[in-house]
Scaffold this active site. Structure first.
Site, PDB file in Angstrom:
ATOM      1  N   ARG A  19       8.142   6.629  -2.529  1.00  0.00           N
ATOM      2  CA  ARG A  19       8.227   6.622  -1.062  1.00  0.00           C
ATOM      3  C   ARG A  19       8.903   5.358  -0.538  1.00  0.00           C
ATOM      4  NH1 ARG A  19       5.648   7.021   4.082  1.00  0.00           N
ATOM      5  NH2 ARG A  19       4.165   5.367   3.716  1.00  0.00           N
ATOM      6  N   LYS A  64       1.109 -11.744  -2.005  1.00  0.00           N
ATOM      7  CA  LYS A  64       1.825 -10.925  -2.983  1.00  0.00           C
ATOM      8  C   LYS A  64       3.266 -10.648  -2.566  1.00  0.00           C
ATOM      9  CE  LYS A  64       3.228  -7.125  -5.123  1.00  0.00           C
ATOM     10  NZ  LYS A  64       4.259  -6.176  -4.666  1.00  0.00           N
ATOM     11  N   PRO A 114       3.813 -12.458  -8.848  1.00  0.00           N
ATOM     12  CA  PRO A 114       3.226 -11.464  -7.936  1.00  0.00           C
ATOM     13  C   PRO A 114       2.070 -10.700  -8.591  1.00  0.00           C
ATOM     14  CG  PRO A 114       5.629 -11.284  -7.983  1.00  0.00           C
ATOM     15  CD  PRO A 114       5.244 -12.220  -9.082  1.00  0.00           C
ATOM     16  N   ASN A 149       0.831  -1.215   0.000  1.00  0.00           N
ATOM     17  CA  ASN A 149       0.000   0.000   0.000  1.00  0.00           C
ATOM     18  C   ASN A 149       0.855   1.250   0.000  1.00  0.00           C
ATOM     19  OD1 ASN A 149      -2.555   1.234  -0.061  1.00  0.00           O
ATOM     20  ND2 ASN A 149      -2.522   1.584   2.142  1.00  0.00           N
TER      21      ASN A 149
END
Length: 278
Positions: A130, A217, A234, A125
Site C-alpha cells: 500500500r 523510527k 531504524p 502503520n
DNA sequence: ACCCAGGAAATTC
DNA sequence: GAATTTCATGGG
C-alpha cells in the site's frame, strides 16, 4: 569503480557484489518495479532508467555518462566496498554473519532526502504494497510528467501549497497532514535536510523529529536512506522481533558506525524468513 | 468480524 | 511519565 559507456547505456564492471532485487525490493525505496527477467525500472531525480545485471556486470539503460557520474554512481553507492564491510560485520556476531550471507548483495541507496522523508512518513502503520500505491499516486498527482512517461517525485515547494483535501486522492488517511507539515517545514527552511547531512547525529535526528508525524523510527529511516548516516538503526516491528529473539541484550551501537547496514541485513533476513520467530 | 501493516499523536492513568 | 487508544485504508 570501472565502467564503460555505450550509447545511452552504462555498463559497470565492478558491481559484482550488488544484488538489484535485494537492494531495490528490501523496503528502502518504494519506486522500483521489476519489469521481468530481473530488470528494474525506476525514476530518480527526474531521470528514468532500467537496470539489470548481465554476466555479473551492472547495466544501466537510458542513462548518459553525465547522469551516471552525477546520479547513478552515487545513488547505488557503487564506490563503497561492501564485501569488506560484510566481512567485518560478520566477525561481530554469528547470527549477523548468517543474515549477511542470506542477502550479501544489499547496498544502502543514497536517495533524495525529501523523497525518503515523505516515503517513510507514509510507511507508518502501513504495509509495503500500500505504501507503493500511495507513493505512485503522489507522483502521478503532484510530480512532473517526464518524457519517459513516468513521473518525478514532487518537490517540497509543490506539496507545501496543497491542502489536506488536495491529498485525498492518495488515500493516505491520517498521514495527509503529516505530509503537508513535512513539505511546509522543508520548504520554509524550518527543517534543513542538507544541514542534517553534516550535523551531529542526534541533533539532525532531533531536527527531523520537529515534523509532525516524524518519530524516532521515521527519522532513522530518513537519516539512513536519505542522508546516508549509516549509524542510524531504524527499529520497526520486524526489527523489534528480530532483536529480541535473535540478538537478546544487544544494543544497536554494538554494530558500530555501519549499524544501519547490519540493520538492513537483519530486516531483510527476518522478513524473508518469518518462521525464524516460531 | 477480526487482525495486521517498516508508527506517532492524543488521551488516560 | 508510562501505558493505552486512536488514527485511515486495504488485504488476508
Amino acid at each position: 569503480m570501472d565502467y564503460i559507456v555505450e550509447d545511452n547505456r552504462i555498463i559497470v564492471s565492478t558491481a559484482g557484489d550488488m544484488s538489484l532485487r535485494d537492494t531495490l525490493c528490501c523496503g528502502q525505496s518504494f519506486r522500483w518495479r521489476e519489469c521481468g527477467d530481473g530488470a528494474f525500472r525506476g525514476t530518480v531525480c527526474g531521470k528514468t532508467v532500467t537496470v539489470s545485471k548481465q554476466e555479473g556486470k551492472l547495466l544501466i539503460e537510458g542513462a548518459t555518462s553525465e547522469d551516471f557520474l552525477n546520479i547513478w554512481r552515487n545513488y547505488f553507492d557503487l564506490d563503497f566496498d561492501y564485501v569488506k564491510l560484510r566481512g567485518e560485520l560478520s566477525q561481530l556476531h554469528p547470527i549477523l554473519s548468517q543474515a549477511a550471507k542470506f542477502a550479501p548483495g544489499i547496498h544502502i541507496l543514497r536517495q533524495d532526502p525529501f523523497e525518503a522523508l515523505i516515503s517513510f512518513i507514509i510507511s507508518q502503520n502501513n504495509n509495503i504494497k500500500r505504501i507503493e500505491g500511495i507513493v505512485d499516486r503522489l507522483c502521478e498527482n503532484f510530480g512532473e510528467k517526464l518524457e519517459s512517461g513516468e513521473y518525478s517525485f514532487p518537490t517540497a515547494e509543490r506539496l507545501a501549497q496543497l491542502s489536506a483535501e488536495d491529498l485525498a486522492p492518495l488515500r493516505a488517511g491520517f498521514r495527509n497532514r503529516y505530509i503537508l507539515d513535512a513539505a511546509v517545514k522543508v520548504h520554509t527552511g524550518q527543517v534543513n535536510l542538507e544541514q542534517c547531512r553534516t550535523l551531529p547525529f542526534e541533533e539532525a535526528k532531533k531536527q527531523l523529529m520537529t515534523i509532525v508525524g516524524v518519530g524516532e523510527k521515521v527519522a532513522d529511516c530518513v537519516l539512513l536512506y536519505g542522508l546516508h548516516r549509516t549509524e542510524a538503526f531504524p527499529m520497526d516491528v520486524w526489527m523489534k522481533r528480530a532483536m529480541s529473539t535473535l540478538f537478546p541484550g544487544v544494543e544497536p551501537s554494538f554494530f558500530g558506525e555501519y549499524a544501519g547496514v547490519a540493520q538492513q541485513y537483519i530486516f531483510h533476513y527476518s522478513r524473508m524468513n518469518p518462521d525464524v520467530f516460531k
